[in-house]
Design an enzyme around this catalytic site. Structure first.
Site, mmCIF file in Angstrom:
data_model
loop_
_atom_site.group_PDB
_atom_site.id
_atom_site.type_symbol
_atom_site.label_atom_id
_atom_site.label_comp_id
_atom_site.label_asym_id
_atom_site.label_seq_id
_atom_site.Cartn_x
_atom_site.Cartn_y
_atom_site.Cartn_z
ATOM 1 N N ILE A 11 0.834 -1.202 0.000
ATOM 2 C CA ILE A 11 0.000 0.000 0.000
ATOM 3 C C ILE A 11 0.868 1.251 0.000
ATOM 4 C CG2 ILE A 11 -1.823 1.264 1.210
ATOM 5 C CD1 ILE A 11 -2.826 -1.415 2.281
ATOM 6 N N ASP A 32 12.183 -1.352 5.826
ATOM 7 C CA ASP A 32 13.199 -2.348 6.158
ATOM 8 C C ASP A 32 13.327 -3.249 4.938
ATOM 9 O OD1 ASP A 32 14.652 -4.529 6.976
ATOM 10 O OD2 ASP A 32 13.518 -4.896 8.806
ATOM 11 N N GLY A 77 3.898 1.319 7.708
ATOM 12 C CA GLY A 77 4.840 0.289 8.121
ATOM 13 C C GLY A 77 4.289 -0.567 9.246
ATOM 14 N N SER A 80 1.989 -7.226 8.624
ATOM 15 C CA SER A 80 0.599 -7.411 8.189
ATOM 16 C C SER A 80 0.218 -8.881 8.043
ATOM 17 C CB SER A 80 0.366 -6.684 6.862
ATOM 18 O OG SER A 80 1.246 -7.182 5.859
ATOM 19 N N TYR A 140 -2.495 -10.065 15.216
ATOM 20 C CA TYR A 140 -2.385 -8.956 14.266
ATOM 21 C C TYR A 140 -3.554 -7.995 14.449
ATOM 22 C CZ TYR A 140 -3.085 -6.376 9.949
ATOM 23 O OH TYR A 140 -3.332 -5.375 9.038
ATOM 24 N N LYS A 178 4.407 -10.119 -1.059
ATOM 25 C CA LYS A 178 3.677 -10.518 0.149
ATOM 26 C C LYS A 178 3.514 -12.035 0.267
ATOM 27 C CE LYS A 178 0.073 -8.088 1.373
ATOM 28 N NZ LYS A 178 0.478 -7.648 2.729
#
Length: 317
Positions: A11, A32, A77, A80, A140, A178
């Site tokens: 995103i 990172d 950041g 996720s 999360y 991802k």
């Protein structure tokens, strides 16, 4: 200057591209890059500078000022991965980090936009930005929810903008890094190319095969919401970001099949480890977002997936 944390991520990099398209290039990216392949998300983006997360966080903790005036923080950041159960790691990356940035911004009256998540709602069926509907089912979601709760204490008295955006199921360009956490649309596209089939879960929670429903929202629309709030600094709060219309996994798969013109769907057993933790239905209530003044339409799967697959064909396939 605008600071975008997580700027090399999914995103974040789309927000940077949208800022570029609006004429902004004075962007400090914080990330990172241990996962080095994320660099490719920034190849076609114009930025002013890049900082690694650790020296950036040290500067924040020390209260240091930046070389140029900061117009806003866009904080994307985070960890996720909804399947990550290391609570200490999750809280450090999603809660403590966010708190430090929030206070840095509040002390300097810098607008602070940050990424929250629909995971705060858990397995509920009402998706409104109110405490009674929030019950995260993984660490999360808890880390995101706890920061939302923390922000709620400061919203009534804050003298600068604070905006939390609860993203629903985002899909679109720049998500390949991802892996397992990439969107249904991305995995369906890759599976179809490799095997000629798209795998979906069999039915669960009373839903037929592939009929589980999520609010699938284009990352371009999510980026547009961020930019709108930048342009409206008097608007603060926590807002859902979704289309407002749940669609089935079958509909996503059919959109991919229609784009390619071939293939079929294969239904696979629902994993036991996800039972009781899986969101079989999500649908953003976007009344608060509309009442704040955001009036742009959101692309539904039929349009958004086609646009995404067009992009993949030109940039990755």
């Amino acid at each position: 200057m605008i600071i975008v944390t997580g700027g090399a991520g999914f995103i974040g990099s789309n927000i940077i591209k949208a800022l570029n398209q609006g004429g902004r290039e004075d962007i400090l990216v914080v990330d990172d890059l241990t996962q080095g392949e994320k660099f490719s998300n920034l190849i076609d983006c114009e930025i002013w500078d890049y900082w690694d997360k650790q020296p950036f966080l040290q500067a924040i903790k020390a209260g240091e000022e930046f070389p140029h005036p900061v117009d806003a923080f866009i904080h994307q950041g985070a960890c996720s991965a909804t399947t990550e159960w290391n609570g200490r790691y999750m809280m450090e990356n999603n809660f403590y980090y966010s708190k430090r940035l929030l206070h840095y911004c509040l002390e300097r009256r810098i607008p602070f936009l940050y990424a929250s998540s629909a995971a705060v709602y858990g397995c509920g069926l009402t998706f409104q930005e109110h405490r009674e509907f929030e019950a995260p089912r993984n660490v999360y979601g808890y880390s995101k929810w706890l920061f939302d709760q923390y922000v709620r204490r400061y919203l009534p008295t804050a003298s600068s903008q604070i905006v939390g955006l609860r993203y629903f199921n985002i899909y679109g360009p720049r998500e390949a890094h991802k892996g397992a956490m990439a969107s249904v649309a991305y995995h369906a596209h890759c599976q179809l190319k490799e095997t000629g089939r798209i795998k979906l879960f069999e039915g669960c929670d009373g839903y037929e095969h592939g009929e589980q429903r999520r609010d699938f929202v284009s990352v371009a629309d999510a980026a547009a919401v961020n930019l709108w709030f930048l342009e409206h600094p008097n608007q603060s709060g926590i807002f859902n970001v979704g289309t407002g219309q749940a669609q089935t996994f079958n509909e996503v798969a059919q959109a991919v099949l229609a784009f390619h013109g071939h293939g079929e769907i294969e239904y696979i057993p629902f994993p036991d480890h996800l039972r009781g933790r899986y969101q079989s239905f999500t649908q953003a209530d976007i009344h608060a977002l509309r009442e704040a003044g955001y009036a742009e339409p959101f692309a539904l799967v039929e349009k958004g997936v086609k646009t995404y697959l067009d992009w993949l064909g030109k940039n990755q396939d």
